[in-house]
Design a protein around this motif. Structure first.
Motif, short mmCIF file in Angstrom:
data_model
loop_
_atom_site.label_atom_id
_atom_site.label_comp_id
_atom_site.label_asym_id
_atom_site.label_seq_id
_atom_site.Cartn_x
_atom_site.Cartn_y
_atom_site.Cartn_z
N ASP A 48 0.83 -1.20 0.00
CA ASP A 48 0.00 0.00 0.00
C ASP A 48 0.86 1.25 0.00
OD1 ASP A 48 -2.26 -1.52 0.02
OD2 ASP A 48 -2.48 -1.48 2.21
N GLY A 49 0.48 2.24 -0.80
CA GLY A 49 1.19 3.51 -0.83
C GLY A 49 2.36 3.56 -1.79
N VAL A 50 2.78 2.44 -2.36
CA VAL A 50 3.90 2.42 -3.29
C VAL A 50 3.34 2.49 -4.71
CG1 VAL A 50 5.88 1.12 -4.15
CG2 VAL A 50 5.34 1.11 -1.72
N THR A 51 3.84 3.41 -5.50
CA THR A 51 3.36 3.53 -6.87
C THR A 51 4.39 2.97 -7.83
OG1 THR A 51 4.33 5.71 -7.17
CG2 THR A 51 2.08 5.63 -6.30
N THR A 52 3.96 2.72 -9.05
CA THR A 52 4.85 2.17 -10.06
C THR A 52 5.31 3.21 -11.06
OG1 THR A 52 3.00 1.56 -11.45
CG2 THR A 52 3.80 -0.11 -9.90
N ASP A 53 5.03 4.49 -10.78
CA ASP A 53 5.44 5.54 -11.71
C ASP A 53 6.96 5.62 -11.75
OD1 ASP A 53 2.83 6.16 -12.16
OD2 ASP A 53 2.79 7.80 -10.69
N ARG A 54 7.50 5.64 -12.94
CA ARG A 54 8.95 5.79 -13.09
C ARG A 54 9.29 7.25 -13.07
NH1 ARG A 54 11.24 3.46 -18.05
NH2 ARG A 54 13.12 3.95 -16.95
N TYR A 55 10.47 7.56 -12.58
CA TYR A 55 10.95 8.93 -12.56
C TYR A 55 11.23 9.37 -13.99
CZ TYR A 55 14.08 12.88 -12.04
OH TYR A 55 14.66 14.11 -12.14
N LYS A 56 10.68 10.49 -14.38
CA LYS A 56 10.94 11.06 -15.70
C LYS A 56 11.28 12.52 -15.49
CE LYS A 56 8.05 7.90 -18.26
NZ LYS A 56 6.96 7.71 -19.16
N ALA A 57 12.53 12.86 -15.71
CA ALA A 57 12.98 14.23 -15.52
C ALA A 57 12.31 15.16 -16.52
CB ALA A 57 14.49 14.31 -15.65
N ILE A 58 12.04 16.36 -16.07
CA ILE A 58 11.50 17.38 -16.94
C ILE A 58 12.67 18.13 -17.54
CG2 ILE A 58 10.19 19.53 -16.98
CD1 ILE A 58 8.48 18.27 -14.72
N SER A 59 12.69 18.23 -18.84
CA SER A 59 13.77 18.92 -19.54
C SER A 59 13.16 19.72 -20.69
CB SER A 59 14.80 17.92 -20.06
OG SER A 59 14.21 17.06 -21.00
N LEU A 60 14.01 20.26 -21.52
CA LEU A 60 13.58 21.07 -22.65
C LEU A 60 12.58 20.32 -23.53
CD1 LEU A 60 14.14 23.85 -23.91
CD2 LEU A 60 15.94 22.79 -25.25
N GLN A 61 12.80 19.02 -23.72
CA GLN A 61 11.96 18.23 -24.62
C GLN A 61 10.56 18.00 -24.06
OE1 GLN A 61 15.17 17.36 -23.79
NE2 GLN A 61 16.01 18.09 -25.72
N SER A 62 10.37 18.13 -22.76
CA SER A 62 9.06 17.83 -22.17
C SER A 62 8.31 19.07 -21.69
CB SER A 62 9.22 16.84 -21.02
OG SER A 62 10.07 17.36 -20.03
N LEU A 63 8.77 20.25 -22.09
CA LEU A 63 8.14 21.49 -21.63
C LEU A 63 6.69 21.64 -22.08
CD1 LEU A 63 10.83 24.28 -21.78
CD2 LEU A 63 9.69 23.34 -19.78
N ASP A 64 6.37 21.15 -23.26
CA ASP A 64 4.99 21.27 -23.74
C ASP A 64 4.02 20.50 -22.84
OD1 ASP A 64 5.53 22.97 -25.90
OD2 ASP A 64 6.17 21.27 -27.13
N LYS A 65 4.45 19.34 -22.34
CA LYS A 65 3.61 18.56 -21.43
C LYS A 65 3.43 19.30 -20.10
CE LYS A 65 4.89 14.09 -23.33
NZ LYS A 65 5.61 12.84 -23.12
N VAL A 66 4.50 19.94 -19.63
CA VAL A 66 4.41 20.71 -18.39
C VAL A 66 3.45 21.88 -18.58
CG1 VAL A 66 5.69 22.11 -16.74
CG2 VAL A 66 6.72 20.03 -17.64
N ALA A 67 3.55 22.55 -19.72
CA ALA A 67 2.66 23.68 -20.01
C ALA A 67 1.20 23.24 -20.10
CB ALA A 67 3.09 24.38 -21.29
N ALA A 68 0.97 22.02 -20.59
CA ALA A 68 -0.40 21.52 -20.65
C ALA A 68 -0.96 21.31 -19.24
CB ALA A 68 -0.45 20.21 -21.43
N ALA A 69 -0.10 20.87 -18.33
CA ALA A 69 -0.53 20.66 -16.95
C ALA A 69 -0.59 21.96 -16.15
CB ALA A 69 0.41 19.68 -16.26
N HIS A 70 0.24 22.92 -16.52
CA HIS A 70 0.32 24.20 -15.83
C HIS A 70 0.22 25.33 -16.86
CE1 HIS A 70 1.50 22.02 -12.25
NE2 HIS A 70 2.42 21.41 -12.97
N PRO A 71 -0.99 25.73 -17.22
CA PRO A 71 -1.19 26.73 -18.28
C PRO A 71 -0.47 28.06 -18.04
CG PRO A 71 -3.28 25.74 -17.65
CD PRO A 71 -2.26 25.24 -16.69
#
Length: 191
Positions: A48-71
């Motif tokens: 219980d309480g342990v997730t399977t999400d892998r760590y994915k660093a936010i970098s220049l290539q993933s900025l569009d996804k961050v902007a979608a989550a944080h307008p």
């Protein structure tokens, strides 16, 4: 007792080793690789309480996804993307999602935003101008050369490292720094 299966390249391994045997190792048969399981089966095995999400660093290539989550980031994307070419960065999703105050009047003034995201304000005016000009021209080769020139101008070898920390011998030893009498740093060339 529940088994926590490791995630490797997005695949989970079963804790139950296959009964199949292959090859000999030290005179004994060794089991084959563990069988893969679906993520649903893996979640059932997790405590219980342990997730399977892998760590994915936010970098220049993933900025569009961050902007979608944080307008609030959308209006600053051009600034961060352009500055990110000169100042590469990576950030933990925890910092971006949890520590930045996205509801602030001016998110650019948030201390964690300033620590995580590079901005054009970090460049001198003439560097900012040539970078924006190279970007507007649309030539990727010229843009790469401009970024390299700006990085070189920003002095990646402060305090005269190339001259003062060079070996004192007559021979030119490229890629070696000799700061202290008992220490030498070797920088191997790529290739």
């Amino acid at each position: 007792m529940k088994f926590i299966a490791p995630l490797v390249a997005g695949l989970s391994f079963s804790p139950d080793l296959s009964s199949k045997k292959t090859g000999l190792k030290n005179g004994k048969e060794s089991p084959t690789r563990a069988s893969y399981q679906s993520e649903t089966q893996l979640v059932e095995m997790m405590p219980d309480g342990v997730t399977t999400d892998r760590y994915k660093a936010i970098s220049l290539q993933s900025l569009d996804k961050v902007a979608a989550a944080h307008p609030q980031l959308e209006e600053h994307l051009y600034d961060v993307k352009l500055a990110g070419m000169v100042f590469p960065f990576k950030a933990s999703p925890y910092y971006v999602d949890e520590l930045i105050d996205w509801e602030a009047d001016d998110v650019k003034q948030d201390p964690f935003y300033k620590l995580i995201f590079p901005t054009l304000d970090m460049l001198e005016d003439h560097h900012r101008e040539i970078l924006e000009k190279a970007h507007a021209a649309g030539d990727p080769v010229a843009l790469i050369k401009t970024v390299a020139q700006i990085r070189e101008d920003l002095n990646p070898h402060p305090a005269g490292q190339k001259e003062l920390n060079a070996p004192k011998e007559d021979d030119d030893l490229t890629g070696v720094q000799h700061k202290y009498s008992e220490t030498v740093l070797v920088f191997p060339a790529a290739g």
